[in-house]
Scaffold this motif. Sequence first.
Motif, mmCIF file in Angstrom:
data_model
loop_
_atom_site.group_PDB
_atom_site.id
_atom_site.type_symbol
_atom_site.label_atom_id
_atom_site.label_comp_id
_atom_site.label_asym_id
_atom_site.label_seq_id
_atom_site.Cartn_x
_atom_site.Cartn_y
_atom_site.Cartn_z
ATOM 1 N N SER A 52 1.033 -0.919 0.245
ATOM 2 C CA SER A 52 -0.328 0.487 -0.373
ATOM 3 C C SER A 52 0.923 1.066 -0.302
ATOM 4 O O SER A 52 0.568 2.346 -0.509
ATOM 5 N N VAL A 56 0.503 4.336 -3.344
ATOM 6 C CA VAL A 56 0.414 5.625 -2.829
ATOM 7 C C VAL A 56 1.775 6.386 -3.222
ATOM 8 O O VAL A 56 1.041 7.529 -4.044
ATOM 9 N N LYS A 60 1.478 9.360 -6.592
ATOM 10 C CA LYS A 60 1.911 10.441 -6.126
ATOM 11 C C LYS A 60 2.721 11.044 -6.821
ATOM 12 O O LYS A 60 2.854 12.240 -7.310
ATOM 13 N N GLU A 65 -4.072 11.668 -6.391
ATOM 14 C CA GLU A 65 -4.586 11.381 -5.336
ATOM 15 C C GLU A 65 -5.850 10.762 -5.074
ATOM 16 O O GLU A 65 -6.626 10.731 -5.970
ATOM 17 N N LEU A 66 -5.801 9.602 -3.889
ATOM 18 C CA LEU A 66 -6.349 8.772 -4.467
ATOM 19 C C LEU A 66 -7.340 9.210 -2.978
ATOM 20 O O LEU A 66 -7.502 10.008 -1.992
ATOM 21 N N ASP A 68 -9.506 6.579 -1.207
ATOM 22 C CA ASP A 68 -9.419 5.395 0.071
ATOM 23 C C ASP A 68 -8.785 4.918 -1.084
ATOM 24 O O ASP A 68 -8.374 5.157 -2.060
ATOM 25 N N LEU A 69 -7.865 3.909 -0.449
ATOM 26 C CA LEU A 69 -7.323 2.268 -0.673
ATOM 27 C C LEU A 69 -7.691 1.422 0.542
ATOM 28 O O LEU A 69 -7.089 2.002 1.878
ATOM 29 N N LEU A 95 -9.330 0.858 -4.487
ATOM 30 C CA LEU A 95 -9.045 1.514 -4.777
ATOM 31 C C LEU A 95 -10.070 2.923 -4.997
ATOM 32 O O LEU A 95 -10.845 2.442 -6.071
#
Length: 140
Positions: A52, A56, A60, A65-66, A68-69, A95
Amino acid sequence: MKIFLKRLNDAYHFETKNERGDIVHLDNKSEENPQGGSPMDLLLRGIAGCSSIDVVMILKKQKIELEDLQVEVDGFREEGAVPNVFKKIHLNFMLKGDLAPQKALRAVELSMDKYCSVAKMLEKAAEISYEVNVNGEPVK
């Protein structure tokens, strides 16, 4: 990297601490009221966390930009074997956000196949598979 372990009771409850002072509790999963994760539980948490962080970081760098993950990890052990190691590990990456499904898939592939140190160690003992879902839809 150094870890310190201290026994906290007369059974199997231990406190581990790293050099920064971060604490994680360990216990035997067969205890009636375990007060921490089992060592094998922590291995699965480790691969989820390691991958994870990679995902991310990769996204990035692409300015994505997520929202949620989440990762669900299933570990399968050979029943009755001693030691009872993982034979298969499957991760489901979920994701959410404004991102192209293929970019999410590529980020997970890079993590699992190249960057995630935990995955690279565990793949020596277990078959590791994964799937990727973006905004609730599977990515092929």
